[in-house]
Design a protein around this motif. Structure first.
Motif, mmCIF file in Angstrom:
data_model
loop_
_atom_site.group_PDB
_atom_site.id
_atom_site.type_symbol
_atom_site.label_atom_id
_atom_site.label_comp_id
_atom_site.label_asym_id
_atom_site.label_seq_id
_atom_site.Cartn_x
_atom_site.Cartn_y
_atom_site.Cartn_z
ATOM 1 N N GLY A 87 -8.195 5.647 -3.977
ATOM 2 C CA GLY A 87 -7.053 6.353 -4.479
ATOM 3 C C GLY A 87 -6.069 6.667 -3.722
ATOM 4 N N GLU A 88 -5.081 7.536 -4.145
ATOM 5 C CA GLU A 88 -3.827 7.748 -3.522
ATOM 6 C C GLU A 88 -3.684 9.260 -2.711
ATOM 7 N N ARG B 140 3.556 7.360 -0.087
ATOM 8 C CA ARG B 140 2.218 7.614 -0.520
ATOM 9 C C ARG B 140 1.446 6.427 -0.338
ATOM 10 N N ASN C 197 -1.497 3.936 -1.525
ATOM 11 C CA ASN C 197 -2.386 3.614 -2.582
ATOM 12 C C ASN C 197 -3.045 2.435 -2.342
ATOM 13 N N ASP D 270 0.777 -1.334 -0.066
ATOM 14 C CA ASP D 270 -0.331 -0.140 -0.001
ATOM 15 C C ASP D 270 0.772 1.153 -0.131
#
Length: 141
Positions: free
Chosen positions: A136-137, A128, A130, A118
């Motif tokens: 979404g991110e 980040r 995801n 992730d």
């Protein structure tokens, strides 16, 4: 009793290691920024004491800035979870119920639940999240 830690995958450990310092700095900066008006009142000599309205305004500004402090703290705690501390251990350490911890972490729920794949490092050094299940991110640092 020390908090329980679960073994995490190498990607989670790397994301934690790269992100916990910046998250701590964000908390410190938010606290420092929120207390500036009160610091100005506190450092005035008695002969030049702040007007009572200005003194009250400093307290009001502190209350309003608490939202930024809470957000920075939630991100910091989420990185602790990524690093392996269990939710129950965090709730116990903070002296709150697990449901209260969930409310505290709601703005960063995707980060708090992130594991392994992730997490993706960005070119800017910011990790980040995801996750398919969270739509979404989102940046997390």
């Amino acid at each position: 009793m020390s908090p329980q830690i679960r073994t995490r995958d190498p990607r989670s450990r790397a994301a934690y290691a790269a992100s916990i310092g910046p998250a701590a700095r964000a908390v410190v900066m938010a606290v420092a920024e929120s207390s500036k008006p009160l610091q100005q009142v506190a450092t005035r000599p008695a002969v030049h004491a702040a007007d009572p309205r200005a003194a009250l305004a400093a307290a009001v500004q502190l209350r309003q800035a608490q939202r930024q402090v809470d957000q920075a703290l939630a991100t910091y705690i989420a990185w602790c979870l990524v690093g392996g501390i269990t939710r129950s251990a965090v709730a116990r350490a903070l002296g709150i119920r697990p449901a209260s911890l969930d409310r505290l972490l709601a703005p960063v729920a995707d980060l708090a639940a992130a594991r392994g794949e992730d997490l993706n490092p960005g070119a800017d050094g910011c990790w980040r999240v995801n996750r398919m299940g969270f739509g979404g991110e989102g940046a997390a640092r």
